[in-house]
Design an enzyme around this catalytic site. Structure first.
Site, PDB file in Angstrom:
ATOM      1  N   LYS A 126       8.363  25.048  14.525  1.00 22.54           N
ATOM      2  CA  LYS A 126       7.160  24.205  14.472  1.00 22.54           C
ATOM      3  C   LYS A 126       7.561  22.731  14.409  1.00 22.54           C
ATOM      4  O   LYS A 126       6.958  21.879  15.066  1.00 22.54           O
ATOM      5  CB  LYS A 126       6.374  24.585  13.214  1.00 22.54           C
ATOM      6  CG  LYS A 126       5.007  24.012  13.144  1.00 22.54           C
ATOM      7  CD  LYS A 126       4.011  25.011  13.651  1.00 22.54           C
ATOM      8  CE  LYS A 126       2.638  24.442  13.767  1.00 22.54           C
ATOM      9  NZ  LYS A 126       1.689  25.453  14.177  1.00 22.54           N
ATOM     10  N   TYR A 163      21.459   0.795   2.674  1.00 21.74           N
ATOM     11  CA  TYR A 163      21.521   1.378   1.329  1.00 21.74           C
ATOM     12  C   TYR A 163      21.729   0.252   0.329  1.00 21.74           C
ATOM     13  O   TYR A 163      21.235  -0.852   0.542  1.00 21.74           O
ATOM     14  CB  TYR A 163      22.616   2.472   1.295  1.00 21.74           C
ATOM     15  CG  TYR A 163      22.474   3.393   0.120  1.00 21.74           C
ATOM     16  CD1 TYR A 163      21.251   3.985  -0.190  1.00 21.74           C
ATOM     17  CD2 TYR A 163      23.553   3.652  -0.717  1.00 21.74           C
ATOM     18  CE1 TYR A 163      21.112   4.805  -1.296  1.00 21.74           C
ATOM     19  CE2 TYR A 163      23.414   4.479  -1.818  1.00 21.74           C
ATOM     20  CZ  TYR A 163      22.196   5.051  -2.107  1.00 21.74           C
ATOM     21  OH  TYR A 163      22.057   5.847  -3.195  1.00 21.74           O
TER      22      TYR A 163
END
Ligand code: NAD
Length: 433
Positions: free
Chosen positions: A92, A37
């Site tokens: 899915k 970060y």
């Protein structure tokens, strides 16, 4: 079926979802955050700002797919809306990861307007390497896919159309080998002209089936250019209209029975049976007929009835009968191959290449009336289909990072294998289980 539903409710309450986001980089000390970060990450942003293609190199974009739905036609449940579609999209995403190593993000959206659907996909494009449209009602789904295939810079795919077409073509190629017929010679009846069969018809034509020898039936009967509703179709559903004009050169009229008469194969994707297709009608097909009854959860005709009526090869959408025509054999590896070559699109040629590879895989293992398409558990098939798709993307000039067959086979094996190993490790550690 009921027990599966009860189990799904119980497990969903326990796990509260099926997927999660987990870091894939080591975190050993606070110093690591300065790299993953800020301040380190700013260097990446500056680089991507210079060259947006670097987003595929420096972030997960190379492997990320959005699963976009408006919830307008979820499974066989109808227009149940985006929240209710979420459990299906999560499932899915699980299959995408497990079978294809693809990081898929469920994205049900709160609109039923096709223009807004197109816009939402265009707007999220910077975050993803591809988009899988799912469970969008027809004919809206045809419009949305057509627009996005033309406009998006990343591959956009509608699984209910293209995934189905790929699986059907694979099974049909082999079924015809079993009965000793050729795709270019046969008469094919298509029962249903919705998301599945409109795409099936188009892909079959691209693969060599003769349009004039296809007879398409919808709930109002056989499609032909003199049907009373033809002008209405032209306006409201030009995709079906085009089939009405291109198919059925003998100008056949009637319903399912008439469509099946003398046909070599029937591909039904219409509405749950049984009884949509009758035994007597299968008896009136040609010698050694092929019957694909794909409606879920109950096929248009039970397989044993079709067999009793003389069908040589029968396929359904179900795992409890032989020859399951299953989109899950297609979409994970089509995206694996397309993402790995950073394809701009998934062309019909790539769908046909996937189908031919699936068919070849089954043929190598020995075709029979009860085995015309690989089973979902034949893991080796997925990297092979990815390789076929990647190579076809290169041939067709849509790949931005060309590869070779063996290069993609190895890469797909690695990426998919890594998911399996990670999941095994989490299960062994008791973190999943
Ligand atoms: P859809 O709603 O888009 O289309 C259904 C079509 O069937 C329409 O054209 C409608 O006019 C027609 N139809 C309905 N009743 C009919 C009848 N009695 N006679 C003739 N035509 C009739 O749906 P879809 O997405 O195309 O899916 C259709 C069916 O196929 C569903 O049951 C779905 O679950 C199944 N399906 C299975 C697979 C698979 O097994 N792999 C894949 C896709 C779809």
């Amino acid at each position: 079926m009921v027990e599966y539903g009860e189990l799904a409710l119980k497990e969903a309450a326990r796990y509260r979802g099926k997927i999660q986001v987990l870091p894939k980089v080591p975190i050993r000390s606070l110093k690591d955050f300065a790299v993953w970060y800020t301040p380190g990450v700013a260097a990446l942003s500056r680089a991507v700002h210079e060259d947006s293609d670097l987003s595929f190199e420096y972030t997960w974009r190379w492997n990320a797919v959005a699963i976009v739905t408006d919830g307008s036609r979820v499974l066989g449940l109808g227009n149940i809306g985006p929240e209710a579609a979420l459990p299906v999209m999560e499932g899915k995403a699980l299959l995408f990861k497990y079978l294809g190593g693809v990081d898929a993000v469920p994205l049900p959206v709160a609109t039923q307007n096709p223009e807004e659907l197109v816009r939402v996909v265009r707007l999220v494009e910077p975050a993803f390497g591809g988009v899988n449209l799912e469970d969008i009602a027809s004919p809206k789904c045809f419009y949305v896919l057509e627009r996005l295939r033309a406009e998006a810079s990343i591959p956009v795919w509608h699984d209910d159309q293209q995934g189905t077409a790929g699986a059907v073509l694979a099974a049909l190629l082999n079924a015809l080998k079993v009965v000793g017929k050729r795709l270019s010679d046969v008469t094919i009846a298509l029962v249903g002209a919705g998301a599945a069969n409109v795409a099936v018809a188009n892909v079959l034509m691209r693969a060599g089936a003769r349009a004039g020898q296809m007879i398409v039936v919808d709930s109002k009967g056989i499609l032909h250019p003199e049907r009373p509703d033809i002008e209405d179709l032209k306006r409201r559903n030009p995709w079906k209209y085009r089939l009405a004009v291109a198919t059925n050169e003998e100008g056949r009229r009637g319903g399912i029975r008439e469509a099946l008469r003398g046909a070599d194969a029937v591909i039904a994707a219409s509405r749950p049976g049984p009884g949509v297709i009758r035994k007597e009608w299968v008896r009136e097909m040609s010698d050694d007929p092929v019957v694909f009854a794909l409606a879920n959860p109950v096929p248009e005709i039970w397989p044993w009835e079709a067999k009793e009526a003389g069908a040589r090869v029968v396929a359904t959408g179900r795992s409890d009968f032989p020859n399951q025509v299953n989109n899950s054999l297609v979409f994970p590896s089509v995206f694996r191959g397309a993402l790995d070559v950073r394809s701009r699109a998934i062309t019909d040629g790539m769908i046909i290449a996937a189908a031919e590879e699936l068919a070849r895989f089954a043929e190598e293992r020995g075709l029979s009336e009860d085995y015309v398409i690989p089973r979902m558990t034949e893991w080796e098939v997925y990297p092979r289909v990815a390789a076929a798709v990647a190579v076809k993307a290169c041939e067709e000039g849509v790949a931005r990072k060309p590869t070779t067959w063996s290069g993609e086979l190895r890469r797909a094996q690695e990426v998919i294998g890594a998911t399996r190993r990670a999941l095994d490790a989490l299960m062994r550690q008791g973190l999943i289980g």
